[in-house]
Design a protein around this motif. Structure first.
Motif, short mmCIF file in Angstrom:
data_model
loop_
_atom_site.label_atom_id
_atom_site.label_comp_id
_atom_site.label_asym_id
_atom_site.label_seq_id
_atom_site.Cartn_x
_atom_site.Cartn_y
_atom_site.Cartn_z
N VAL A 38 -0.71 -8.17 3.26
CA VAL A 38 -0.85 -6.67 2.79
C VAL A 38 0.11 -5.94 3.79
O VAL A 38 -0.01 -6.16 4.90
CB VAL A 38 -2.31 -6.15 3.09
N CYS A 43 0.17 -0.47 -4.95
CA CYS A 43 -1.03 0.33 -5.18
C CYS A 43 -0.61 1.74 -4.76
O CYS A 43 -0.40 2.02 -3.54
CB CYS A 43 -2.33 -0.11 -4.33
N PRO A 62 -4.82 2.21 -2.22
CA PRO A 62 -4.67 0.85 -1.71
C PRO A 62 -6.13 0.13 -1.34
O PRO A 62 -6.48 -0.79 -1.55
CB PRO A 62 -3.63 0.84 -0.83
N SER A 63 -6.60 0.96 -0.43
CA SER A 63 -7.83 0.74 0.11
C SER A 63 -8.91 0.53 -1.00
O SER A 63 -9.82 -0.50 -0.54
CB SER A 63 -8.64 1.90 1.02
N ALA A 85 1.80 -1.74 4.53
CA ALA A 85 1.79 -0.42 4.42
C ALA A 85 2.91 0.30 4.99
O ALA A 85 3.15 -0.07 6.30
CB ALA A 85 0.45 0.39 4.87
N ALA A 121 0.98 -1.15 0.01
CA ALA A 121 0.04 -0.10 -0.24
C ALA A 121 0.93 1.27 0.03
O ALA A 121 1.47 1.79 1.00
CB ALA A 121 -0.95 -0.03 1.15
N GLU A 159 -9.37 -1.73 5.42
CA GLU A 159 -10.01 -2.40 4.44
C GLU A 159 -9.40 -3.91 4.53
O GLU A 159 -10.24 -5.11 4.43
CB GLU A 159 -9.95 -2.13 3.00
N ALA A 160 -8.08 -4.22 4.73
CA ALA A 160 -7.47 -5.45 4.84
C ALA A 160 -7.87 -6.31 5.83
O ALA A 160 -8.13 -7.46 5.66
CB ALA A 160 -6.09 -5.14 5.04
N ASP A 196 -2.14 4.38 4.60
CA ASP A 196 -1.78 3.37 5.75
C ASP A 196 -2.98 2.91 6.69
O ASP A 196 -3.44 1.91 6.54
CB ASP A 196 -0.75 3.72 6.71
N ALA A 240 -5.85 1.58 4.37
CA ALA A 240 -5.54 0.35 3.98
C ALA A 240 -5.64 -0.73 4.81
O ALA A 240 -6.25 -1.87 4.63
CB ALA A 240 -3.94 0.31 3.34
N ILE A 290 -7.84 -3.07 -2.38
CA ILE A 290 -7.88 -3.97 -1.49
C ILE A 290 -9.19 -4.45 -1.36
O ILE A 290 -9.77 -5.88 -1.20
CB ILE A 290 -7.22 -3.70 -0.06
#
Length: 329
Positions: free
Chosen positions: A238, A200, A222-223, A240, A177, A254-255, A248, A251, A226
């Motif tokens: 994943v 991403c 990234p979010s 960040a 991320a 969502e991860a 960060d 991300a 993901i």
């Protein structure tokens, strides 16, 4: 599975579609030291061209020479390499592995027929998909099937009377991320380890000059990536490492909603504590979700430089993937 395995099956399918006969080789077991683990695969055709590997080179060299001499005409067989007890037999490969190990290799001869093309296409779909499957190969006639896995865990390879069972699934994936000085060496390490690597990065000033071989760049937050269907599976890590909460934190939010086996974000202990508080309050995460996040990220190796930090990160990802506790190191 490694990302290299995807390339192996892709090439095997391409050769079958072009009317070529292929030999699909799989490491079944290892004894002592060996360069590749059980489940590692290689595909070759009759002129010696190949993709993938079984060892440090000695096994491949012997096998390809024998294929070009017209050997391995049977539909399926198991070859044993590196065992000194086989030296007395002229029918056995006289190859000694430099590391002193022994390999057992499943060799399948697949002609360009519809059934074989369909099976390889289905296998490729599994490697690109989300779930594991069990690939079974009959040692009597080479008949292959793919069926759902009953239990998530288990040995990669199992050999029973007259049958080989191979657990196959999505290739290991690393989603990074955002770009940073640590992200670059982390991506390079991951590629070398056989991961499919996706970076991403929505900031043009960061990705403008980015170009790493084997790394896919997604120019979005990234979010967003993901959260996309199918982007995070059980073999996904994943990480960040930008120090930018907009990248960060989002991300991480969502991860934790995915099946990713490893989720981590870079920062000191103090920074990590503050991030945990943010994620619990404004982020709306539960304590259990925050607990899934490795922060600070990586093993405590005393890392200082970007490359050292990246090494600590990848070592921790590998530790978790292998199911090794920190206190067991």
């Amino acid at each position: 599975m490694q990302h290299l395995d995807v390339q192996v099956v892709e090439q095997g399918l391409a050769w079958l579609n072009a009317g070529e006969t292929i030999w699909l080789c799989t490491v079944l077991s290892t004894f002592g030291s060996s360069p590749r683990k059980p489940g590692s695969i290689m595909v070759a055709r009759g002129d010696g061209r190949h993709v993938g590997s079984l060892s440090g080179g000695c096994v491949e060299e012997d096998f390809l020479e024998r294929v070009q001499r017209g050997e391995f005409n049977q539909r399926v067989c198991v070859e044993r390499y590196g065992d000194p007890r086989d030296e007395a037999s002229s029918e056995r490969p006289r190859v000694q592995l430099p590391c002193g190990g022994i390999l057992e290799v499943l060799v399948e001869r697949l002609s360009p027929e519809d059934d074989n093309r369909q099976h390889m296409a289905e296998l490729l779909g599994v490697l690109r998909g989300q779930q594991q499957k069990l690939r079974t190969v009959s040692l009597s006639d080479g008949h292959c099937t793919l069926r759902p896995v009953v239990e998530a865990g288990g040995e990669t390879v199992a050999v029973t009377a007259g049958c080989v069972s191979l657990r196959v699934g999505p290739a290991s994936r690393l989603i990074i991320a955002g770009l940073s000085s640590v992200a670059r060496p982390c991506a390079e390490f991951a590629v070398a380890l056989g991961y499919e690597v996706i970076v991403c990065e929505p900031r043009e000033e960061e990705y403008r000059d980015f170009n790493l071989a084997g790394v896919r760049l997604e120019k979005i937050f990234p979010s967003v990536f993901i959260a996309g269907p199918g982007n995070c599976h059980q073999q996904t890590a994943v990480v960040a490492m930008t120090h930018d909460p907009r990248i960060d934190d989002l991300a991480m939010m969502e991860a934790v909603r995915t099946d990713a086996f490893y989720i981590g974000v870079m920062g000191s202990r103090r920074t990590s504590d503050k991030r945990a508080t943010r994620l619990l309050s404004s982020g709306g995460l539960s304590a259990a979700e925050v607990e899934r996040i490795h922060m600070p990220i990586g093993l405590a190796l005393g890392s200082k430089t970007p490359a050292e930090i990246a090494l600590a990160v990848m070592a921790d990802i590998l530790r978790v993937q292998r199911g090794i506790r920190r206190d067991a190191l």
